[in-house]
Enzyme design. Structure first.
Site, PDB file in Angstrom:
ATOM      1  N   SER A 103       0.830  -1.200   0.000  1.00 56.72           N
ATOM      2  CA  SER A 103       0.000   0.000   0.000  1.00 56.72           C
ATOM      3  C   SER A 103       0.874   1.262   0.000  1.00 56.72           C
ATOM      4  O   SER A 103       1.634   1.477  -0.943  1.00 56.72           O
ATOM      5  CB  SER A 103      -0.959  -0.083   1.191  1.00 56.72           C
ATOM      6  N   ASP A 153     -10.096  -3.923  -5.332  1.00 57.16           N
ATOM      7  CA  ASP A 153      -9.432  -2.945  -4.449  1.00 57.16           C
ATOM      8  C   ASP A 153     -10.160  -1.605  -4.545  1.00 57.16           C
ATOM      9  O   ASP A 153     -10.199  -0.989  -5.613  1.00 57.16           O
ATOM     10  CB  ASP A 153      -7.964  -2.799  -4.892  1.00 57.16           C
ATOM     11  N   HIS A 184      -8.068  -4.580  -1.045  1.00 55.22           N
ATOM     12  CA  HIS A 184      -6.797  -3.897  -0.759  1.00 55.22           C
ATOM     13  C   HIS A 184      -5.943  -4.724   0.199  1.00 55.22           C
ATOM     14  O   HIS A 184      -4.726  -4.594   0.215  1.00 55.22           O
ATOM     15  CB  HIS A 184      -7.091  -2.500  -0.176  1.00 55.22           C
TER      16      HIS A 184
HETATM   17  C1  MLT Z   1      -1.379   5.961  -0.150  1.00 54.68           C
HETATM   18  O1  MLT Z   1      -1.736   6.971   0.430  1.00 54.68           O
HETATM   19  O2  MLT Z   1      -0.198   5.651  -0.337  1.00 54.68           O
HETATM   20  C2  MLT Z   1      -2.472   5.089  -0.712  1.00 54.68           C
HETATM   21  O3  MLT Z   1      -3.684   5.762  -0.668  1.00 54.68           O
HETATM   22  C3  MLT Z   1      -2.528   3.789   0.009  1.00 54.68           C
HETATM   23  C4  MLT Z   1      -2.861   3.982   1.461  1.00 54.68           C
HETATM   24  O4  MLT Z   1      -1.941   4.223   2.235  1.00 54.68           O
HETATM   25  O5  MLT Z   1      -4.016   3.879   1.820  1.00 54.68           O
END
Ligand code: MLT
Length: 205
Positions: A103, A153, A184
């Site tokens: 992520s 996701d 996700h």
């Molecule tokens: C991010 O901010 O890098 C993406 O939205 C993934 C997350 O951290 O939720």
């Protein structure tokens, strides 16, 4: 040494590539140690904690909204992370690592590949999205990248992960992109695919 709170676990098998573990939003340096051990049991593990706090939750760079990044901050933080890796390599005597990012951690790993390709030997990007709207022309010269996306996701649309795969391929990376029946969050399939993939690249890095 560039100041990141981190954990380091030495290699148990000198032939396994070191892993740079990069957690998701709200995680920390302990989060992905278990995953690292599952996918590459013999590898050294280097696991920093992101230095940005969003409502108390550690991240690797600032964002303006979900999926909307503060790209100036992202560029600066990616370079800082690159310096941390260079310092840690000297301190711990390890080779260039393969990033394993989830992520937010996968997004900074993707930015690092595009901004400072020499820092990483390769990358496993779990639920990553395009990190920069106007990335520099990177030379990824055959670097192996495994991109695992979730079909359902809610944060990363399929078109976005496909665009990231194309961007990295065009820069010369050897990209293996798989879309899993997942959201996700990580699934058992992520672990299995990552373990098989790293087993195959160990001979190359
Ligand atoms: C991010 O901010 O890098 C993406 O939205 C993934 C997350 O951290 O939720």
């Amino acid at each position: 040494m560039t100041d990141f709170i981190h954990r380091f676990e030495p290699a148990r098998d000198a032939g396994s590539p070191p892993l740079l573990l990069l957690h998701g939003t709200g995680g920390d340096e302990n989060d992905l140690l278990g995953l690292g051990k599952m996918i590459a049991p013999g590898s050294a593990l280097l696991s920093p904690r992101g230095r940005v706090l969003e409502h108390g939750m550690p991240r690797f760079f600032r964002r303006l909204a979900e999926g909307v990044f503060d790209e100036e901050d992202l560029r600066r933080r990616a370079l800082e992370l690159g310096e941390f890796v260079a310092d840690a390599r000297k301190q711990y005597g390890i080779a260039a690592p393969v990033a394993v990012g989830f992520s937010n951690g996968a997004n900074i790993a993707a930015a690092l590949l595009l901004l400072k390709p020499d820092v990483l030997a390769g990358a496993i990007l779990l639920r990553a999205m395009v990190p920069l709207s106007d990335p520099p022309k990177a030379e990824l010269a055959g670097k192996p990248v495994l991109l695992l996306s979730g079909q359902a996701d809610p944060i990363v649309p399929a078109s976005n992960s496909a665009k990231l795969a194309a961007l990295l391929s065009e820069a010369g990376a050897r990209v293996d992109h798989k879309v899993l029946p997942a959201g996700h969050q990580l699934s058992q399939a992520d672990v299995t695919l990552a373990r098989d993939w790293i087993g195959n690249i160990e001979a190359l890095v």
